[in-house]
Design a protein around this motif. Structure first.
Motif, PDB file in Angstrom:
ATOM      1  N   ALA A  60     -32.343  50.629  21.829  1.00 34.01           N
ATOM      2  CA  ALA A  60     -32.306  49.880  20.546  1.00 34.01           C
ATOM      3  C   ALA A  60     -32.985  48.669  20.640  1.00 34.01           C
ATOM      4  O   ALA A  60     -33.808  48.336  19.458  1.00 34.01           O
ATOM      5  CB  ALA A  60     -30.796  49.516  20.088  1.00 34.01           C
ATOM      6  N   HIS A  61     -33.012  47.732  21.668  1.00 29.17           N
ATOM      7  CA  HIS A  61     -33.884  46.352  21.808  1.00 29.17           C
ATOM      8  C   HIS A  61     -35.522  46.704  21.861  1.00 29.17           C
ATOM      9  O   HIS A  61     -35.949  46.167  21.091  1.00 29.17           O
ATOM     10  CB  HIS A  61     -33.442  45.824  23.170  1.00 29.17           C
ATOM     11  N   ALA A  64     -36.165  47.582  18.130  1.00 28.16           N
ATOM     12  CA  ALA A  64     -36.300  46.400  17.340  1.00 28.16           C
ATOM     13  C   ALA A  64     -37.478  45.500  17.789  1.00 28.16           C
ATOM     14  O   ALA A  64     -38.150  44.984  16.703  1.00 28.16           O
ATOM     15  CB  ALA A  64     -34.829  45.651  17.565  1.00 28.16           C
ATOM     16  N   THR A  65     -37.643  45.326  19.093  1.00 28.44           N
ATOM     17  CA  THR A  65     -39.046  44.445  19.405  1.00 28.44           C
ATOM     18  C   THR A  65     -40.086  45.163  18.869  1.00 28.44           C
ATOM     19  O   THR A  65     -41.240  44.608  18.459  1.00 28.44           O
ATOM     20  CB  THR A  65     -39.084  44.501  21.101  1.00 28.44           C
ATOM     21  N   ARG A  68     -40.536  44.321  15.198  1.00 29.27           N
ATOM     22  CA  ARG A  68     -40.748  42.971  14.996  1.00 29.27           C
ATOM     23  C   ARG A  68     -42.160  42.574  15.250  1.00 29.27           C
ATOM     24  O   ARG A  68     -43.060  41.666  14.586  1.00 29.27           O
ATOM     25  CB  ARG A  68     -39.823  42.130  15.882  1.00 29.27           C
ATOM     26  N   LEU A  85     -35.203  48.736  11.484  1.00 29.81           N
ATOM     27  CA  LEU A  85     -34.917  47.641  12.123  1.00 29.81           C
ATOM     28  C   LEU A  85     -33.493  47.196  12.118  1.00 29.81           C
ATOM     29  O   LEU A  85     -32.809  46.697  13.201  1.00 29.81           O
ATOM     30  CB  LEU A  85     -35.717  46.332  11.668  1.00 29.81           C
ATOM     31  N   LYS A  86     -32.814  46.986  10.846  1.00 29.27           N
ATOM     32  CA  LYS A  86     -31.617  46.465  10.688  1.00 29.27           C
ATOM     33  C   LYS A  86     -30.566  47.455  11.438  1.00 29.27           C
ATOM     34  O   LYS A  86     -29.716  46.922  12.029  1.00 29.27           O
ATOM     35  CB  LYS A  86     -31.184  46.727   9.229  1.00 29.27           C
ATOM     36  N   VAL A  89     -30.742  46.787  15.284  1.00 31.00           N
ATOM     37  CA  VAL A  89     -30.141  45.730  15.598  1.00 31.00           C
ATOM     38  C   VAL A  89     -28.692  45.989  15.499  1.00 31.00           C
ATOM     39  O   VAL A  89     -28.023  45.439  16.710  1.00 31.00           O
ATOM     40  CB  VAL A  89     -30.361  44.637  14.634  1.00 31.00           C
ATOM     41  N   LYS A  90     -27.957  46.681  14.685  1.00 27.58           N
ATOM     42  CA  LYS A  90     -26.678  47.052  14.544  1.00 27.58           C
ATOM     43  C   LYS A  90     -26.326  47.817  15.692  1.00 27.58           C
ATOM     44  O   LYS A  90     -25.110  47.615  16.274  1.00 27.58           O
ATOM     45  CB  LYS A  90     -26.327  47.519  13.317  1.00 27.58           C
ATOM     46  N   ALA A  92     -27.416  47.933  18.756  1.00 29.83           N
ATOM     47  CA  ALA A  92     -27.539  47.224  19.943  1.00 29.83           C
ATOM     48  C   ALA A  92     -26.205  46.324  19.857  1.00 29.83           C
ATOM     49  O   ALA A  92     -25.699  46.098  21.209  1.00 29.83           O
ATOM     50  CB  ALA A  92     -28.848  46.137  19.919  1.00 29.83           C
ATOM     51  N   GLU A  93     -25.893  45.650  18.702  1.00 24.89           N
ATOM     52  CA  GLU A  93     -24.701  44.803  18.651  1.00 24.89           C
ATOM     53  C   GLU A  93     -23.485  45.733  18.918  1.00 24.89           C
ATOM     54  O   GLU A  93     -22.437  45.478  19.654  1.00 24.89           O
ATOM     55  CB  GLU A  93     -24.710  44.242  17.234  1.00 24.89           C
ATOM     56  N   PRO A 493     -36.434  36.386  21.581  1.00 26.15           N
ATOM     57  CA  PRO A 493     -37.492  36.946  20.876  1.00 26.15           C
ATOM     58  C   PRO A 493     -38.617  36.115  20.552  1.00 26.15           C
ATOM     59  O   PRO A 493     -39.859  36.576  20.493  1.00 26.15           O
ATOM     60  CB  PRO A 493     -36.803  37.536  19.406  1.00 26.15           C
TER      61      PRO A 493
END
Length: 719
Positions: A60-61, A64-65, A68, A85-86, A89-90, A92-93, A493
């Motif tokens: 997931a990271h 997302a990277t 970005r 992207l959203k 992030v969710k 990964a959290e 980041p």
């Protein structure tokens, strides 16, 4: 026996039936082995769950990277990409929360019924194995092979007659050494071993050996004294007999672990040392076998079982200055790291971090280990609550007690090191701004390396280690950078790449100029610390890790395969870890500093570093304007300000720089924020900051009564 074959056959049949019942019922497996197997299965399932969540977090990271980076290059994202992207992030959290919920594996309190259930499963499987021959005979008879049943009965009768009245040993098999090594957290109840004294055996090594030592003469270690006889051998002969038994026991154990061939023996290099707490022998492995010290270390988890010791009580190390076949083997009555060792304030008196070092740990023999910051940088790692904080606390305290050290502390898990706030040259902890502040601090130190290189070139030396007297003189203080939980900074980041680049430069060249890195992390993967950083770290200290991969990430690739893996340590012994330094790997435990001793150390640090204490001035990151032009600063104005009373409000049209310096003088030794000066003058904080830096470089700020860093620190969050 041959006179009554019927009785012999009945006796043999009874013994065979008892043996088969003992085996089929699963009674050859001990409760300890069943317990360890259950715990191992649960630990592996827990580890698999952790690895899966970590894999999903990394994926997931990465996603997302990537998004970005696309947004930065293209100036934005499409609605679909924003949704991706959203979601990344969710995800990964979510998996990070699952990792926190899983935490560290703890040995469960098993119900005895679970052990019985496991034994019943073993019994069911073994009974099925026994039933297979009977089913085969029945099937063969039905199929027409009528002779199979009589033949089986005849073979059984013959086997019973052959066994006769000799009973089987209905024993319980020992727990496999591999299983004990893989489940060190399971501690079965044991009877403490008696200390080794004359007349008893060496702990966990060889049984008592008969001896006929005359009364009044000392007995050799590992022998048992008897009543004096007329033909009593000498003490040297008894000692030689004890040495022979020691060599034989070690050779058999190494052969059982497949380190050396069976029939070959090790050679004693010196007389074994035996005390009430331990035995120690220096031996050399036989030639023409290919066996080295690394092979013995890799087999240590099995070697301890062969010698009657657990892994915690067996110590193996290479003898300094000897070849790769000479090693020191020690067996301890009790775990040498079971009890922590308190670091007293007296142990930190007159600390010299350059020559003497900081006491940070002790080894298996109780010897103190000192950390000297001469050409040494440190990577400290391990799982959560493994004892990294205790080791880091000692290093920080020792550095602060040496006046030649300027300590820069970046706290990635605030308030982990909050107790040192106000005592260090800089303390970075604000989660919103810490990455940016650390990047700026490290970039300043990179610039300072150039200044220091020029100064050393003028003196005709390449590094501070060549001339130790330069440390603390000529403005060459030791700049020690401590970063606790480095992943909080390098994984940022926005500023993570700048921090990584600066750390690469400092790790490669900083030690020569007195800039030391001390990095602490829970997990050092490729994303946390670049290999160009870890490759230049001299000390690697790994506390308990949950798996071999985590241990390798700190100690280096392939170290677990060589027998050095922190996941084999006891997780309850916080501070115990493997230290790779000076080309050797050893097991150590950090000293413990807390309570009244910690308060006493902090009082000393406050006396040395607190308000009004004289501390070494920092080296300017670039030459001062007065030095570059050859002009001297105007000290007459400053001297007048220092003797006059506070000035009245500045008249209209007064020079804003002079007014700013007057405001600083009126603030006194406690200093003033640059934002307050900017508000009073109606100027921008950036402009005022430039004036403050120039005055600090010239020494004007210091002449007004306080160290330069208290004069222009930005503490109100303004840019």
């Amino acid at each position: 026996m041959t006179k009554n074959p019927a009785r012999r056959t009945r006796s043999g049949a009874r013994h065979l039936a008892l043996f088969l019942a003992h085996w089929a019922g699963g009674h050859t497996v001990s409760n300890e082995e069943l317990l360890r197997r259950i715990v191992k299965q649960r630990a592996e399932a827990h580890q698999d769950a952790l690895e899966e969540h970590r894999r999903l977090v990394r994926r997931a990271h990465r996603k997302a990277t990537k998004l970005r980076r696309i947004a930065e290059e293209d100036g934005g994202l499409t609605p679909a990409a924003k949704a991706e992207l959203k979601a990344a992030v969710k995800e990964a959290e979510r998996h990070s929360a699952a990792l926190r919920a899983l935490g560290e594996f703890e040995v469960p309190e098993l119900d005895p019924g679970q052990v019985r259930h496991r034994r019943r499963r073993i019994a069911a499987a073994r009974c099925a194995v026994l039933a297979l021959p009977a089913a085969g005979i029945t099937a063969a008879s039905v199929a027409g092979a009528w002779w199979t049943a009589p033949a089986a009965a005849a073979l059984g009768t013959l086997g019973a007659w052959a066994r006769g009245p000799q009973p089987y040993d209905l024993t319980v098999r020992p727990v496999p050494a591999e299983l004990i090594a893989e489940t060190p957290m399971v501690i079965p109840p044991t009877v403490p071993a008696a200390p080794a004294i004359p007349g008893q055996s060496v702990p966990g090594l060889v049984p008592p050996m008969p001896s006929t030592v005359p009364a009044g003469q000392p007995t050799a270690p590992g022998t048992a004294g008897e009543a004096p006889t007329e033909a009593a051998p000498s003490a040297a002969a008894v000692a030689a007999e004890g040495d022979h038994h020691l060599v034989l026991a070690l050779s058999k154990a190494l052969a059982a672990c497949r380190v050396i061939p069976r029939g070959r023996q090790v050679t004693l290099r010196d007389t074994p040392e035996v005390t009430a707490d331990r035995w120690t022998a220096v031996v050399r492995l036989p030639d023409d076998t290919g066996a080295t010290v690394d092979h013995v270390v890799a087999a240590r988890k099995n070697l301890g079982g062969e010698l009657g010791l657990d892994r915690a009580r067996l110590h193996v190390e290479q003898v300094a200055g000897a070849d790769d076949k000479t090693l020191r083997v020690s067996g301890f009555t009790n775990d040498p790291f079971a009890a922590p060792l308190l670091c007293t304030a007296d142990m930190l008196t007159d600390v010299d971090v350059w020559e003497q070092g900081i006491p940070v740990a002790f080894d298996a023999f109780g010897r103190l280990l000192y950390l000297r910051l001469r050409d040494v940088s440190i990577l400290l790692g391990g799982s959560s609550r493994s004892g990294k904080g205790a080791a880091l606390r000692l290093i920080i305290a020792g550095c602060l007690l040496d006046a030649r050290v300027r300590l820069h502390l970046a706290d990635g898990k605030h308030p982990g090191q909050h107790r040192w706030k106000g005592l260090t040259a800089s303390y970075i902890y604000d989660p919103d701004k810490r990455a940016k502040q650390l990047a700026k601090r490290l970039e300043g130190l990179v610039e300072e390396m150039g200044v220091r290189a020029a100064r050393l070139a003028e003196l005709g030396v390449e590094s501070l280690a060549e001339v130790p007297d330069l440390v603390g003189s000529e403005g060459l203080t030791l700049e020690v950078v401590v970063i606790d939980e480095v992943s909080a900074f390098t994984m940022d980041p926005k500023h993570g790449k700048k921090i990584t680049k600066a750390l690469i430069d400092l790790s490669a060249r900083g030690l020569a100029f007195g800039i030391v890195l001390i990095l602490a992390t829970q997990l050092s993967t490729a994303g946390v610390l670049h290999r160009l950083i870890t490759g230049n770290v001299v000390w690697r200290w790994c506390m308990y890790a949950t798996d071999a991969d985590g241990s390798n990430s700190i100690l280096g690739k392939g170290m677990a395969g060589r027998g050095y893996s922190a996941h084999l340590l006891d997780p309850e012994q916080r501070g115990t870890g493997l230290l790779s330094a000076d080309g050797r790997v050893s097991t150590v435990r950090s000293l413990w500093l807390d309570g009244p001793e910690m308060e006493a150390v902090q009082d000393r640090v406050r006396a040395l570093r607190g308000p009004g204490a004289q501390t070494p001035a920092p080296i300017p990151t670039q030459p001062a304007p007065a030095e570059s032009t050859g002009a001297e600063p105007d000290w007459s104005v400053v001297a007048g300000w220092l003797t006059e009373s506070p000035a009245a409000p500045a008249p209209a049209g007064e020079d804003p720089k002079a007014r700013a310096l007057e405001l600083i003088r009126q603030a006194g030794p406690e200093g003033i924020k640059r934002a307050a000066v900017a508000d009073a003058l109606g100027a921008s904080p950036t402009t005022v900051g430039g004036w403050l830096k120039a005055w600090a470089d010239q020494g004007v700020i210091e002449a007004l009564g306080s160290p330069p860093h208290t004069r222009y620190a930005v503490t109100d969050g303004r840019p």
